[in-house]
Design a protein around this motif. Sequence first.
Motif, PDB file in Angstrom:
ATOM      1  N   ARG A 218       0.871  -1.168   0.000  1.00 19.69           N
ATOM      2  CA  ARG A 218       0.000   0.000   0.000  1.00 19.69           C
ATOM      3  C   ARG A 218       0.908   1.218   0.000  1.00 19.69           C
ATOM      4  N   VAL A 219       0.695   2.097  -0.976  1.00 21.57           N
ATOM      5  CA  VAL A 219       1.527   3.289  -1.101  1.00 21.57           C
ATOM      6  C   VAL A 219       0.716   4.492  -0.662  1.00 21.57           C
ATOM      7  N   GLN A 220       1.306   5.291   0.248  1.00 21.58           N
ATOM      8  CA  GLN A 220       0.685   6.535   0.670  1.00 21.58           C
ATOM      9  C   GLN A 220       1.665   7.655   0.354  1.00 21.58           C
ATOM     10  N   GLN A 221       1.213   8.538  -0.540  1.00 25.86           N
ATOM     11  CA  GLN A 221       2.087   9.618  -0.989  1.00 25.86           C
ATOM     12  C   GLN A 221       2.554  10.441   0.196  1.00 25.86           C
ATOM     13  N   GLY A 222       3.847  10.678   0.242  1.00 30.06           N
ATOM     14  CA  GLY A 222       4.446  11.462   1.303  1.00 30.06           C
ATOM     15  C   GLY A 222       4.769  10.674   2.559  1.00 30.06           C
TER      16      GLY A 222
ATOM     17  N   GLY B 165       5.211   6.877   2.343  1.00 28.20           N
ATOM     18  CA  GLY B 165       6.010   5.710   1.998  1.00 28.20           C
ATOM     19  C   GLY B 165       5.164   4.544   1.535  1.00 28.20           C
ATOM     20  N   THR B 166       5.827   3.386   1.480  1.00 29.20           N
ATOM     21  CA  THR B 166       5.194   2.145   1.048  1.00 29.20           C
ATOM     22  C   THR B 166       5.108   1.211   2.239  1.00 29.20           C
TER      23      THR B 166
END
Length: 159
Positions: free
Chosen positions: A3-7, A9-10
């Motif tokens: 799951r990638v969350q901008q700002g 990380g992964t």
Amino acid sequence: YLRVQQGLGTFVAEDSGFNEPLGQLMRRSTPQSIGQVRQILEMKVAELAATNRSGNDISKLEHFLSKRNKAADKNAIEEAVEAHVSFLLVLADASKNDVLSGLYKQFVLQLKADLLQTLTDTNIFKEKRDHYQNLFDGVLRQDARKAWHSSGKITGNMV
């Protein structure tokens, strides 16, 4: 899976294998499947409502049951469905179990849509009137067994 969350990380996210929202699952389910689960939920909601209800809950239940009966007598389908759904939502709140109530409310909303789409008269409300009165009486008297049993009679025949 990732799951990638901008700002931020992964992240490695747990894959529960169940990623379909409940509302979507219900829309594609058969009325029989929804009815079976609704029966289980509604019986427990009724039982807990009888145990945990407040005086305010009783007043609201009585109000919506009366509106439901009057609308059924006038063959006012939409009004009867609205009062019916309001009664069930108050019953859910009276259970004082937020998780159970939240799940049950999803089923009630689907039931509302189904009723509005399929009913051509209010006969089902007239036929079930005594069962709903018995359910109300069970909740009023804090008789969890009576509320549970009455709810089972209601949902056993109504999808």
